[in-house]
Design a protein around this motif. Structure first.
Motif, PDB file in Angstrom:
ATOM      1  N   GLU A 113       0.841  -1.202   0.000  1.00  0.00           N
ATOM      2  CA  GLU A 113       0.000   0.000   0.000  1.00  0.00           C
ATOM      3  C   GLU A 113       0.870   1.243   0.000  1.00  0.00           C
ATOM      4  N   GLU A 114       1.975   1.143   0.711  1.00  0.00           N
ATOM      5  CA  GLU A 114       2.954   2.225   0.775  1.00  0.00           C
ATOM      6  C   GLU A 114       4.288   1.584   1.091  1.00  0.00           C
ATOM      7  N   GLY A 115       5.337   2.262   0.720  1.00  0.00           N
ATOM      8  CA  GLY A 115       6.644   1.710   1.018  1.00  0.00           C
ATOM      9  C   GLY A 115       7.760   2.655   0.628  1.00  0.00           C
ATOM     10  N   THR A 116       8.900   2.433   1.251  1.00  0.00           N
ATOM     11  CA  THR A 116      10.108   3.183   0.954  1.00  0.00           C
ATOM     12  C   THR A 116      11.241   2.187   0.798  1.00  0.00           C
ATOM     13  N   ALA A 117      11.909   2.253  -0.329  1.00  0.00           N
ATOM     14  CA  ALA A 117      13.055   1.391  -0.586  1.00  0.00           C
ATOM     15  C   ALA A 117      14.320   2.227  -0.525  1.00  0.00           C
ATOM     16  N   VAL A 118      15.348   1.659   0.051  1.00  0.00           N
ATOM     17  CA  VAL A 118      16.666   2.289   0.068  1.00  0.00           C
ATOM     18  C   VAL A 118      17.616   1.331  -0.625  1.00  0.00           C
ATOM     19  N   LEU A 119      18.232   1.801  -1.697  1.00  0.00           N
ATOM     20  CA  LEU A 119      19.201   1.033  -2.460  1.00  0.00           C
ATOM     21  C   LEU A 119      20.585   1.496  -2.033  1.00  0.00           C
ATOM     22  N   PRO A 126      23.461   5.988  -0.421  1.00  0.00           N
ATOM     23  CA  PRO A 126      22.155   5.314  -0.551  1.00  0.00           C
ATOM     24  C   PRO A 126      21.178   6.182  -1.362  1.00  0.00           C
ATOM     25  N   ARG A 127      20.316   5.483  -2.092  1.00  0.00           N
ATOM     26  CA  ARG A 127      19.285   6.163  -2.888  1.00  0.00           C
ATOM     27  C   ARG A 127      17.928   5.673  -2.416  1.00  0.00           C
ATOM     28  N   THR A 128      17.010   6.618  -2.177  1.00  0.00           N
ATOM     29  CA  THR A 128      15.683   6.296  -1.676  1.00  0.00           C
ATOM     30  C   THR A 128      14.664   6.352  -2.811  1.00  0.00           C
ATOM     31  N   ILE A 129      13.795   5.323  -2.854  1.00  0.00           N
ATOM     32  CA  ILE A 129      12.739   5.236  -3.850  1.00  0.00           C
ATOM     33  C   ILE A 129      11.426   5.028  -3.102  1.00  0.00           C
ATOM     34  N   ARG A 130      10.447   5.860  -3.350  1.00  0.00           N
ATOM     35  CA  ARG A 130       9.136   5.732  -2.697  1.00  0.00           C
ATOM     36  C   ARG A 130       8.161   5.020  -3.631  1.00  0.00           C
ATOM     37  N   LEU A 131       7.420   4.101  -3.042  1.00  0.00           N
ATOM     38  CA  LEU A 131       6.373   3.420  -3.826  1.00  0.00           C
ATOM     39  C   LEU A 131       5.151   4.293  -3.937  1.00  0.00           C
TER      40      LEU A 131
END
Length: 131
Positions: A113-119, A126-131
């Motif tokens: 439903e929601e999420g935050t990914a950190v690569l 680090p790079r942050t990607i929001r769903l």
């Protein structure tokens, strides 16, 4: 979402963490798919992981590939629609067909439903990607 899905597929195996009675529970997963712009995972509705996600929708996924790792934290929700299960099967036929059929009453899919990914990696910020 597509970048995260591609990354997890390239990992092959990634790990899903849930919580039960305040204790972390981690297990390997290997199937993801994109459906209607959301990231989906699959499990059997008779497993503890299913009950844990129903009781506490906060999960975390961690996977590693080629010297980088991804940590995806978010909230999941069960999708009971046949179309969602079919999309998962279509994208993961080889891995799932020996365990499930779309209408077996066991195959269950959850989407973020929601999420935050950190690569992350040892060589880059680090790079942050929001769903």
């Amino acid at each position: 979402m597509e970048e995260i899905q591609k990354y997890l597929k390239e990992c092959g195996t990634f790990y899903l963490a849930t919580c039960q009675d305040g204790q972390p529970r981690v297990r390997p997963f290997g199937a993801v798919c994109g459906f209607e712009g959301k990231l989906y995972i699959v499990t059997n509705n008779q497993k503890d992981v299913y009950r844990q996600m129903k009781a506490n929708d906060r999960v975390e996924i961690c996977g590693m590939n080629k010297g980088t790792w991804l940590r995806l934290t978010g909230r999941v929700k069960e999708d009971t629609r046949r179309e969602a299960r079919q999309a998962m099967m279509n994208e993961n036929q080889a891995a799932l067909s020996s365990m499930y059929t779309v209408d077996d009453g066991l195959m269950t899919v959850f989407f973020f439903e929601e999420g935050t990914a950190v690569l992350s990696s040892f060589t880059q910020e680090p790079r942050t990607i929001r769903l």
